[in-house]
Design an enzyme around this catalytic site. Structure first.
Site, PDB file in Angstrom:
ATOM      1  N   TYR A  92      44.622  25.621  24.747  1.00  0.00           N
ATOM      2  CA  TYR A  92      44.485  26.483  25.930  1.00  0.00           C
ATOM      3  C   TYR A  92      45.550  26.132  26.970  1.00  0.00           C
ATOM      4  CZ  TYR A  92      42.538  27.894  30.486  1.00  0.00           C
ATOM      5  OH  TYR A  92      42.374  28.405  31.756  1.00  0.00           O
ATOM      6  N   SER A  98      46.435  27.353  35.438  1.00  0.00           N
ATOM      7  CA  SER A  98      45.313  26.410  35.446  1.00  0.00           C
ATOM      8  C   SER A  98      45.773  24.979  35.679  1.00  0.00           C
ATOM      9  CB  SER A  98      44.607  26.491  34.096  1.00  0.00           C
ATOM     10  OG  SER A  98      43.722  25.410  33.941  1.00  0.00           O
ATOM     11  N   GLU A 127      44.575  22.671  34.157  1.00  0.00           N
ATOM     12  CA  GLU A 127      44.617  22.075  32.814  1.00  0.00           C
ATOM     13  C   GLU A 127      46.062  21.843  32.371  1.00  0.00           C
ATOM     14  OE1 GLU A 127      42.401  21.229  30.002  1.00  0.00           O
ATOM     15  OE2 GLU A 127      41.187  20.835  31.759  1.00  0.00           O
TER      16      GLU A 127
HETATM   17  P1  NAP Z   1      36.079  34.012  32.259  1.00  0.00           P
HETATM   18  O1  NAP Z   1      34.832  34.130  33.082  1.00  0.00           O
HETATM   19  O2  NAP Z   1      36.025  33.339  30.949  1.00  0.00           O
HETATM   20  O3  NAP Z   1      36.646  35.498  32.075  1.00  0.00           O
HETATM   21  C1  NAP Z   1      37.655  35.773  31.156  1.00  0.00           C
HETATM   22  C2  NAP Z   1      37.888  37.273  31.115  1.00  0.00           C
HETATM   23  O4  NAP Z   1      38.895  37.557  30.150  1.00  0.00           O
HETATM   24  C3  NAP Z   1      36.656  38.105  30.695  1.00  0.00           C
HETATM   25  O5  NAP Z   1      36.652  39.299  31.423  1.00  0.00           O
HETATM   26  C4  NAP Z   1      36.931  38.380  29.234  1.00  0.00           C
HETATM   27  O6  NAP Z   1      36.290  39.532  28.733  1.00  0.00           O
HETATM   28  C5  NAP Z   1      38.438  38.603  29.305  1.00  0.00           C
HETATM   29  N1  NAP Z   1      39.097  38.502  28.000  1.00  0.00           N
HETATM   30  C6  NAP Z   1      39.013  37.509  27.097  1.00  0.00           C
HETATM   31  N2  NAP Z   1      39.787  37.774  26.036  1.00  0.00           N
HETATM   32  C7  NAP Z   1      40.377  38.967  26.277  1.00  0.00           C
HETATM   33  C8  NAP Z   1      41.281  39.785  25.543  1.00  0.00           C
HETATM   34  N3  NAP Z   1      41.728  39.442  24.337  1.00  0.00           N
HETATM   35  N4  NAP Z   1      41.699  40.953  26.103  1.00  0.00           N
HETATM   36  C9  NAP Z   1      41.232  41.332  27.304  1.00  0.00           C
HETATM   37  N5  NAP Z   1      40.351  40.612  28.039  1.00  0.00           N
HETATM   38  C10 NAP Z   1      39.940  39.443  27.520  1.00  0.00           C
HETATM   39  O7  NAP Z   1      37.221  33.277  33.103  1.00  0.00           O
HETATM   40  P2  NAP Z   1      37.304  33.013  34.682  1.00  0.00           P
HETATM   41  O8  NAP Z   1      36.634  31.726  34.977  1.00  0.00           O
HETATM   42  O9  NAP Z   1      36.944  34.233  35.414  1.00  0.00           O
HETATM   43  O10 NAP Z   1      38.869  32.726  34.841  1.00  0.00           O
HETATM   44  C11 NAP Z   1      39.794  33.778  35.087  1.00  0.00           C
HETATM   45  C12 NAP Z   1      41.187  33.341  34.678  1.00  0.00           C
HETATM   46  O11 NAP Z   1      41.557  32.185  35.412  1.00  0.00           O
HETATM   47  C13 NAP Z   1      41.315  32.946  33.215  1.00  0.00           C
HETATM   48  O12 NAP Z   1      42.610  33.309  32.788  1.00  0.00           O
HETATM   49  C14 NAP Z   1      41.189  31.436  33.218  1.00  0.00           C
HETATM   50  O13 NAP Z   1      41.843  30.881  32.119  1.00  0.00           O
HETATM   51  C15 NAP Z   1      41.863  31.110  34.537  1.00  0.00           C
HETATM   52  N6  NAP Z   1      41.420  29.904  35.226  1.00  0.00           N
HETATM   53  C16 NAP Z   1      40.103  29.710  35.472  1.00  0.00           C
HETATM   54  C17 NAP Z   1      39.696  28.591  36.182  1.00  0.00           C
HETATM   55  C18 NAP Z   1      38.244  28.333  36.501  1.00  0.00           C
HETATM   56  O14 NAP Z   1      37.921  27.201  36.864  1.00  0.00           O
HETATM   57  N7  NAP Z   1      37.380  29.345  36.441  1.00  0.00           N
HETATM   58  C19 NAP Z   1      40.662  27.679  36.639  1.00  0.00           C
HETATM   59  C20 NAP Z   1      42.003  27.924  36.363  1.00  0.00           C
HETATM   60  C21 NAP Z   1      42.383  29.045  35.676  1.00  0.00           C
HETATM   61  P3  NAP Z   1      34.761  39.474  28.179  1.00  0.00           P
HETATM   62  O15 NAP Z   1      33.886  39.595  29.401  1.00  0.00           O
HETATM   63  O16 NAP Z   1      34.704  40.635  27.287  1.00  0.00           O
HETATM   64  O17 NAP Z   1      34.593  38.146  27.498  1.00  0.00           O
HETATM   65  O1  G4F Z   2      33.397  22.976  32.472  1.00  0.00           O
HETATM   66  P1  G4F Z   2      34.444  22.634  31.495  1.00  0.00           P
HETATM   67  O2  G4F Z   2      34.343  23.230  30.142  1.00  0.00           O
HETATM   68  O3  G4F Z   2      35.823  23.013  32.204  1.00  0.00           O
HETATM   69  P2  G4F Z   2      37.345  22.574  31.920  1.00  0.00           P
HETATM   70  O4  G4F Z   2      37.539  22.080  30.560  1.00  0.00           O
HETATM   71  O5  G4F Z   2      37.733  21.664  33.040  1.00  0.00           O
HETATM   72  O6  G4F Z   2      38.101  23.969  32.036  1.00  0.00           O
HETATM   73  C1  G4F Z   2      37.802  24.882  33.079  1.00  0.00           C
HETATM   74  O7  G4F Z   2      38.639  24.619  34.178  1.00  0.00           O
HETATM   75  C2  G4F Z   2      40.037  24.819  33.923  1.00  0.00           C
HETATM   76  C3  G4F Z   2      40.780  24.468  35.218  1.00  0.00           C
HETATM   77  O8  G4F Z   2      41.034  23.100  35.268  1.00  0.00           O
HETATM   78  C4  G4F Z   2      40.259  26.259  33.512  1.00  0.00           C
HETATM   79  F1  G4F Z   2      41.581  26.472  33.312  1.00  0.00           F
HETATM   80  C5  G4F Z   2      39.476  26.548  32.256  1.00  0.00           C
HETATM   81  O9  G4F Z   2      39.639  27.933  31.914  1.00  0.00           O
HETATM   82  C6  G4F Z   2      38.000  26.293  32.534  1.00  0.00           C
HETATM   83  O10 G4F Z   2      37.559  27.228  33.484  1.00  0.00           O
HETATM   84  O11 G4F Z   2      34.529  21.050  31.316  1.00  0.00           O
HETATM   85  C7  G4F Z   2      34.685  20.183  32.434  1.00  0.00           C
HETATM   86  C8  G4F Z   2      34.510  18.740  31.962  1.00  0.00           C
HETATM   87  C9  G4F Z   2      35.359  18.391  30.735  1.00  0.00           C
HETATM   88  O12 G4F Z   2      35.957  17.144  30.932  1.00  0.00           O
HETATM   89  C10 G4F Z   2      34.360  18.308  29.594  1.00  0.00           C
HETATM   90  O13 G4F Z   2      34.725  17.374  28.578  1.00  0.00           O
HETATM   91  O14 G4F Z   2      33.152  18.573  31.560  1.00  0.00           O
HETATM   92  C11 G4F Z   2      33.123  17.850  30.344  1.00  0.00           C
HETATM   93  N1  G4F Z   2      31.871  18.152  29.642  1.00  0.00           N
HETATM   94  C12 G4F Z   2      30.902  17.226  29.353  1.00  0.00           C
HETATM   95  N2  G4F Z   2      29.910  17.809  28.662  1.00  0.00           N
HETATM   96  C13 G4F Z   2      31.495  19.335  29.139  1.00  0.00           C
HETATM   97  C14 G4F Z   2      30.251  19.117  28.521  1.00  0.00           C
HETATM   98  N3  G4F Z   2      32.076  20.554  29.160  1.00  0.00           N
HETATM   99  C15 G4F Z   2      31.413  21.583  28.581  1.00  0.00           C
HETATM  100  N4  G4F Z   2      31.963  22.825  28.632  1.00  0.00           N
HETATM  101  N5  G4F Z   2      30.207  21.413  27.946  1.00  0.00           N
HETATM  102  C16 G4F Z   2      29.582  20.194  27.888  1.00  0.00           C
HETATM  103  O15 G4F Z   2      28.502  20.051  27.321  1.00  0.00           O
END
Ligand code: NAP
Ligand code: G4F
Length: 338
Positions: free
Chosen positions: A159, A135, A137
């Protein structure tokens, strides 16, 4: 023979798009799902329909990243060619409430899989490939902008610390044991399937529900944070491309643009003809003990080596999400008989 892929996190946003992509490429796809009291397969049900009768190539296995024995058993049974580790407690704010659990699933979970694959490879003289969902992050407090593969990490949440651990273990298994282990360092990517407590989806869901009179306000935290937001469908293609290279490596995947939460709000509310200022209120529950102010990636290595580039831009992404959520809100309205 069809290639076999094993996905952890198959029920999540990325898991559902990646499963679709791999099935379309002729893979046999296996997904790890964790047990819960209600079904969590809403994002992949369309891929499973008719399983057992029409020969669907998606099969699910109960497992958990906290349970090494179960993961080992699944790998032995499935004998995958490629393992994509997408499972995570992926919410940054919530990781401050559950730091130990997050570290276990995100950090040690990756290590459990790496160990299982290492042993499986030796036992069966195989070379299973591993993808780690890293990520942006991990960059956290911006040392430089844009961030690239060589930018030092400065994680700002439990995280992000756990993702750094998983990243370095992936590098370590590549160097120590010659494992094909690759890190995708993906910047934020969104879609209509995004979890509803991430800011983009929270905004599009609320704007459309407010438009139809199903909700009256939207509570948010920091509106000034800036993110590099892309479309999840584009980003899973990059994951697959990384796993097809002759050598495993690490890649930043990003659009190269950054926008504030407020800009996202403006575009989303504009799309439904509303002024966001009338509906949005600040709520400190959504602030984080340490914030990541700005993320923007330089994906030029991915463009050069993988031939990857994003197809969906920022405004197209906002519109896609708003339009999908408007349909969802209309269905909700019909269910209420209004
Ligand atoms: P997500 O929608 O939150 O999906 C997370 C998945 O992990 C779900 O299938 C969840 O199952 C499963 N999970 C959670 N805890 C688990 C456990 N203990 N054992 C087995 N499975 C578990 O995340 P996503 O947005 O698809 O992201 C996919 C991956 O990329 C994650 O590792 C995330 O950290 C990483 N990532 C995401 C972003 C982004 O912007 N989306 C960016 C960078 C990295 P349930 O459905 O049962 O909850
Ligand atoms: O949508 P967010 O919760 O995403 P965040 O924290 O950037 O993390 C996501 O992206 C990461 C990749 O850079 C992944 F690794 C991670 O698993 C996840 O998918 O928040 C985005 C921004 C933050 O700065 C937060 O402070 O939005 C700001 N924000 C403002 N109000 C909020 C809110 N975020 C959330 N979730 N909820 C709010 O009400």
């Amino acid at each position: 023979m069809a290639k076999v892929a094993l996905l952890t996190g198959v029920t999540g946003q990325d898991g559902s798009y990646l499963a679709e992509l791999l099935l379309s490429k002729g893979y046999e796809v296996h997904g790890v799902v964790r047990r819960s009291s209600s079904f969590a397969t809403g994002r992949i049900d369309h891929l499973r329909r008719g399983y057992g009768t029409n020969g669907s190539r998606l099969q699910l296995h109960y497992g958990d990243l906290g349970d090494a024995t179960g993961l080992r058993r699944i790998i032995e049974q499935v004998r995958p060619d490629e393992v994509y580790n997408l499972a995570a407690q992926s919410h940054v704010r919530i990781s401050f409430d559950q730091p130990e659990y997050t570290a276990d699933v995100v950090g040690l979970g990756a290590l459990r899989l790496l160990e299982a694959i290492r042993d499986h490879n030796v036992r069966h003289k195989r070379s299973v490939r591993f993808y780690q969902a890293g990520s942006s992050e991990m960059f956290g407090k911006a040392v430089e902008l844009p961030q690239r593969e060589t930018t030092p990490f400065h994680p700002r949440s439990p995280y992000a610390c756990a993702k750094c651990y998983a990243h370095w273990q992936t590098v370590n298994y590549r160097e120590a044991y010659g494992l094909y282990a690759t890190n995708g360092i993906l910047f934020n990517h969104e879609s209509p399937r995004r979890g509803e407590n991430f800011v983009t989806r929270k905004i599009t869901r609320s704007a459309t529900r407010i438009k139809l009179g199903l909700q009256d306000k939207l509570l948010l935290g920091n509106l000034q944070a800036r993110r590099d937001w892309g479309f999840a469908g584009d980003y899973v293609e990059a994951m697959w491309l990384m796993m097809q290279q002759p050598q495993a490596d690490d890649y930043v995947i990003a659009t190269g643009e950054h926008h504030s939460v407020q800009e996202f709000l403006e575009l989303a509310f504009d799309r439904v003809g509303l002024d966001w200022r009338k509906y949005v209120e600040a709520d400190e529950r959504y602030l984080r003990p340490a914030e990541v102010d700005v993320l923007m990636g330089d994906a030029s290595k991915a463009r050069r080596v993988l031939g990857w580039q994003p197809k969906v831009n920022f405004s197209q992404l906002v519109n896609m999400m708003v339009d999908a959520d408007l349909e969802l809100a209309e269905r909700e309205l019909r269910t209420l008989g209004r």
